[in-house]
Structures are given as structure tokens and as C-alpha cells.
Design an enzyme around this catalytic site. Structure first.
Site, mmCIF file in Angstrom:
data_model
loop_
_atom_site.group_PDB
_atom_site.id
_atom_site.type_symbol
_atom_site.label_atom_id
_atom_site.label_comp_id
_atom_site.label_asym_id
_atom_site.label_seq_id
_atom_site.Cartn_x
_atom_site.Cartn_y
_atom_site.Cartn_z
ATOM 1 N N GLY A 179 0.946 -1.302 0.146
ATOM 2 C CA GLY A 179 0.104 0.045 0.049
ATOM 3 C C GLY A 179 0.927 1.263 -0.057
ATOM 4 O O GLY A 179 2.058 1.056 0.429
ATOM 5 N N GLN B 57 2.934 9.863 1.964
ATOM 6 C CA GLN B 57 4.157 9.286 1.682
ATOM 7 C C GLN B 57 4.938 9.776 0.471
ATOM 8 O O GLN B 57 6.263 9.513 0.379
ATOM 9 C CB GLN B 57 4.240 7.843 1.682
ATOM 10 C CG GLN B 57 3.485 7.125 3.027
ATOM 11 C CD GLN B 57 3.406 5.875 2.940
ATOM 12 O OE1 GLN B 57 2.310 5.290 2.359
ATOM 13 N NE2 GLN B 57 4.563 4.982 3.387
ATOM 14 N N HIS C 99 -3.940 0.845 8.166
ATOM 15 C CA HIS C 99 -2.624 1.526 8.129
ATOM 16 C C HIS C 99 -2.560 2.749 7.132
ATOM 17 O O HIS C 99 -1.962 3.996 7.650
ATOM 18 C CB HIS C 99 -1.519 0.557 7.678
ATOM 19 C CG HIS C 99 -0.267 1.029 7.381
ATOM 20 N ND1 HIS C 99 0.840 0.634 8.412
ATOM 21 C CD2 HIS C 99 0.439 1.687 6.467
ATOM 22 C CE1 HIS C 99 1.983 1.384 8.064
ATOM 23 N NE2 HIS C 99 1.757 1.919 6.899
ATOM 24 N N GLU C 100 -3.428 2.553 5.849
ATOM 25 C CA GLU C 100 -3.265 3.820 4.903
ATOM 26 C C GLU C 100 -4.086 5.026 5.368
ATOM 27 O O GLU C 100 -3.851 5.845 4.985
ATOM 28 C CB GLU C 100 -3.595 3.090 3.521
ATOM 29 C CG GLU C 100 -2.798 2.211 3.021
ATOM 30 C CD GLU C 100 -1.160 2.419 2.994
ATOM 31 O OE1 GLU C 100 -0.746 3.456 2.959
ATOM 32 O OE2 GLU C 100 -0.618 1.270 3.101
ATOM 33 N N CYS D 120 6.269 -0.128 7.723
ATOM 34 C CA CYS D 120 5.944 1.032 7.081
ATOM 35 C C CYS D 120 7.139 1.624 6.182
ATOM 36 O O CYS D 120 8.158 1.583 6.821
ATOM 37 C CB CYS D 120 5.260 2.191 7.962
ATOM 38 S SG CYS D 120 4.865 3.651 6.932
ATOM 39 N N LEU D 121 6.938 1.762 4.990
ATOM 40 C CA LEU D 121 7.854 2.191 4.141
ATOM 41 C C LEU D 121 8.407 3.315 4.519
ATOM 42 O O LEU D 121 9.667 3.899 4.074
ATOM 43 C CB LEU D 121 7.461 2.370 2.605
ATOM 44 C CG LEU D 121 7.026 1.048 1.802
ATOM 45 C CD1 LEU D 121 6.097 1.397 0.583
ATOM 46 C CD2 LEU D 121 8.127 0.199 1.606
ATOM 47 N N HIS E 139 -2.321 6.950 7.653
ATOM 48 C CA HIS E 139 -1.337 8.014 7.120
ATOM 49 C C HIS E 139 -2.286 9.455 6.716
ATOM 50 O O HIS E 139 -1.642 10.592 6.654
ATOM 51 C CB HIS E 139 -0.633 7.564 5.831
ATOM 52 C CG HIS E 139 0.397 6.628 6.050
ATOM 53 N ND1 HIS E 139 1.369 6.991 6.560
ATOM 54 C CD2 HIS E 139 0.826 5.165 5.491
ATOM 55 C CE1 HIS E 139 2.642 6.113 6.513
ATOM 56 N NE2 HIS E 139 2.016 4.845 6.230
HETATM 57 O O1 GNR Z 1 4.066 -2.611 2.484
HETATM 58 C C1 GNR Z 1 3.831 -2.383 3.497
HETATM 59 N N1 GNR Z 1 3.557 -3.609 4.311
HETATM 60 C C2 GNR Z 1 2.564 -3.680 5.436
HETATM 61 C C3 GNR Z 1 2.781 -4.711 6.295
HETATM 62 C C4 GNR Z 1 2.194 -4.731 7.445
HETATM 63 C C5 GNR Z 1 1.241 -3.689 7.694
HETATM 64 C C6 GNR Z 1 1.131 -2.556 7.004
HETATM 65 C C7 GNR Z 1 1.834 -2.497 5.890
HETATM 66 S S1 GNR Z 1 1.581 -1.239 4.817
HETATM 67 C C8 GNR Z 1 3.334 -1.222 4.044
HETATM 68 C C9 GNR Z 1 3.316 -0.085 2.990
HETATM 69 C C10 GNR Z 1 2.977 1.296 3.740
HETATM 70 O O2 GNR Z 1 3.788 1.838 4.454
HETATM 71 N N2 GNR Z 1 2.096 1.891 3.113
HETATM 72 O O3 GNR Z 1 1.687 3.073 3.865
HETATM 73 NI NI NI Z 2 3.054 3.293 5.742
#
Ligand code: GNR
Ligand code: NI
Length: 174
Positions: A50, A55, A137-138, A95-96, A141
Site C-alpha cells: 500500500g 508518503q 494503516h493507509e 511502514c515504508l 497515514h
Molecule cells: O508494504 C507495506 N506492508 C505492510 C505490512 C504490514 C502492515 C502494513 C503494511 S503497509 C506497508 C506499505 C506502507 O508503508 N504503506 O503506507
Molecule cells: Ni506506511
């Protein structure tokens, strides 16, 4: 042509802003469509499941996701609203924008959002486990929240499984 944009990391002010609602009239604008294409390109390059607009330094309420599951094609979600949130469980997350780290966080095991797709049409995405986790998670953000704000035992990704969760993070942590 789509290009890979820079993913900003924890400490960048855009990650801490509440992102602005997208005006539906803007969605069909070629520059907005380019943003969506670039976000996919950037997510696949990382790689991640995601990616939210903040980001890549854009404070707007949209994200792209692709959990690489036959039942769930790649999706764009614009101006999401919560429709479903059920059964709290503990999940391991990365998270990236926080490269190389993972932690434990309480999430809903089933979760759903409604909003607009890249054509400006109403959509609803709901599911469980990784899909539900990614949606939450998104959405965080878009509200200036990082998982590290609520996670426990935040640590460098050490095992193979943790590295997979941390995704691109593992490449940078060497
Ligand atoms: O690539 C991603 N993997 C992930 C793994 C577990 C929980 C959430 C994520 S999201 C992350 C990519 C990201 O940072 N998206 O905002
Ligand atoms: Ni993230």
C-alpha cells in the site's frame, strides 16, 4: 509515463498533517491521474502492499494498494470513510516511511472503507487480515498517524518474516 517518486520518512512534516479531502472534480484531471500512476509505480518499486499520498509528499486523501491476492485486485481509494470495523487483534506491522522496523499493533481483523475510485465512482473495499490491516494503516497515514505511534516492541526487522513485513525497509537496513 509514470515515474518513481521519493518516499518521505518519519520526521517529514507532511506525514504528520491531516491530509485534505480531494475535490471529486479534480479526479479526472490528468495531473491527478498521473499522481495515481506514480503512486502505483512507487509502491511496486519499494516494494509495498500500500502507499498513501502523504508518503510521496502530497497531502491529499488518497491511497493505492495491492496485497497481491487473486481475490483483491489493485485499488485506489479516494476520500475514504469507515464502514466496518470488527474484532480487535494484534498484528505485526511495518511502514515504508519507517524503513527496517516492525512492531506489534492492535488492529481490527475485519475492516471496510467506502470512497471514490480513480474514475470518481463510489466504491467500497472490505476484507480481513492483511487487507484489513493495510486499509487501517493507509487511513492512518491520511490522518497524520504512523503505526509507531501506537505500536509496541518496535524493533529492527531481524527474521525473514519480519523483513518481509518491513518490505523495502530490509534493503536499507542492510
Ligand atoms: O508494504 C507495506 N506492508 C505492510 C505490512 C504490514 C502492515 C502494513 C503494511 S503497509 C506497508 C506499505 C506502507 O508503508 N504503506 O503506507
Ligand atoms: Ni506506511
Amino acid at each position: 509515463m509514470p515515474y518513481i517518486r521519493e518516499i518521505v520518512e518519519d520526521g517529514h512534516p507532511t506525514l504528520r498533517k491531516v491530509a485534505k479531502k480531494v475535490d471529486p472534480k479534480e479526479i479526472l484531471d490528468p495531473l491527478f491521474q498521473q499522481l495515481i500512476d506514480d503512486m502505483f509505480e512507487t509502491m511496486y518499486d519499494a516494494p509495498g502492499v500500500g502507499l498513501a499520498a502523504p508518503q510521496v509528499g502530497v497531502s491529499k486523501r488518497l491511497f493505492v494498494m495491492d496485497i497481491q491476492d487473486d481475490d483483491h485486485p489493485p485499488a485506489v481509494m479516494i476520500n475514504p470513510k469507515i464502514e466496518l470495523a470488527e474484532e480487535e487483534v494484534e498484528m505485526t506491522e511495518g511502514c515504508l516511511s519507517v524503513p527496517g522496523k516492525v512492531g506489534e499493533i492492535t488492529r481490527f481483523r475485519r475492516f471496510g472503507l467506502s470512497g471514490l475510485d480513480r474514475n470518481g465512482e463510489k466504491i467500497r473495499i472490505e476484507g480481513e487480515d492483511l487487507l484489513a490491516q493495510c486499509l487501517q494503516h493507509e487511513l492512518d497515514h491520511l490522518n497524520g498517524v504512523l503505526y509507531i505511534d501506537n505500536a509496541r516492541n518496535i524493533r529492527p526487522a531481524a527474521t525473514e518474516e519480519e523483513r518481509e513485513i518491513a518490505q523495502a525497509a530490509s534493503a536499507e537496513a542492510s
